[in-house]
Scaffold this active site. Sequence first.
Site, short mmCIF file in Angstrom:
data_model
loop_
_atom_site.label_atom_id
_atom_site.label_comp_id
_atom_site.label_asym_id
_atom_site.label_seq_id
_atom_site.Cartn_x
_atom_site.Cartn_y
_atom_site.Cartn_z
CD GLU A 57 -3.12 -0.78 0.25
OE1 GLU A 57 -3.66 0.34 0.31
OE2 GLU A 57 -3.43 -1.65 -0.57
CG ASP A 75 -7.97 4.99 -6.38
OD1 ASP A 75 -8.44 6.12 -6.16
OD2 ASP A 75 -7.74 4.17 -5.46
CB THR A 80 -6.03 6.98 -0.78
OG1 THR A 80 -6.92 6.52 -1.79
CG2 THR A 80 -5.50 5.80 0.00
#
Length: 272
Positions: A57, A75, A80
């Site tokens: 990640e 994305d 995020t």
Amino acid sequence: MKRAGRLLLPFLTVAWLATAAVACRSSEPAPAAGAGGAGLAAPDKKELAQELVSSAENSTLDWRGQYGYVEDIGDGQGYTAGIIGFCTGTHDLLTLVEHYTKAHPDNGLARYLPALREVDGTDSHAGLDPGFPAAWKAEAKVAAFRAAQDEERDRTYFDPAVRRAERDGLGTLGQFIYYDAMVMHGPGTGPDGFYGLRTRAMKEADTPAEGGDETAYLDIFLDGRRALMKSQRAHRDTSRLDTAQRRFLYDGNLSLRTPLTWRVYGETYRVG
């Protein structure tokens, strides 16, 4: 529902994969994981699990250094952020901030709750720019917010994944494989979610709890996950499976014994 990692490199063909032989967002309710501290919930294995996930990640083993991470990686899931990649577009970041605000109403993210509710389910930054990233980084310096991230990770991803794997008769590696899938794909029952992946795998192979072979079942599960990732532009690099999880599986390391060596996005990591 997460990102594939900060770096997306072309898929790496690995020689040992060609010759290795196999000897393997609505969620299902689950109680707390790891009765007795066994399996992935044992403290040393849980730490290892966070390092493995962080290598994919965040391209680092230092998962504790990621509380303040925040970025839109393009994305389609908005911002995020944090240790497990909570996303403004996939409800988990909103849930985290809501829970945190109940206990700490004067926190620096509370003012963004109306905007977070509006953008939930989209990639929009409406009402979040320009201040949200700086506010997240500032709040990540607060011990209570770091603890809240840990708690939300466990409640939403770690505990349900480990408990479900235990019920399926899976050992420590299988529990991690479930956890990593839950982190990336979310605990959804649809075709793109964790439970959808599990349902498809169970149509092809019995779980150990059903009398099936653990390695064979996990191999089928990883096949399904790899196919799903290849169909998604942001997840096409499958090295977190091919040169990490599948490697452990083909080595027969169902208990995730250390030392471990694996590769993600072309980088080599070692633990133990």
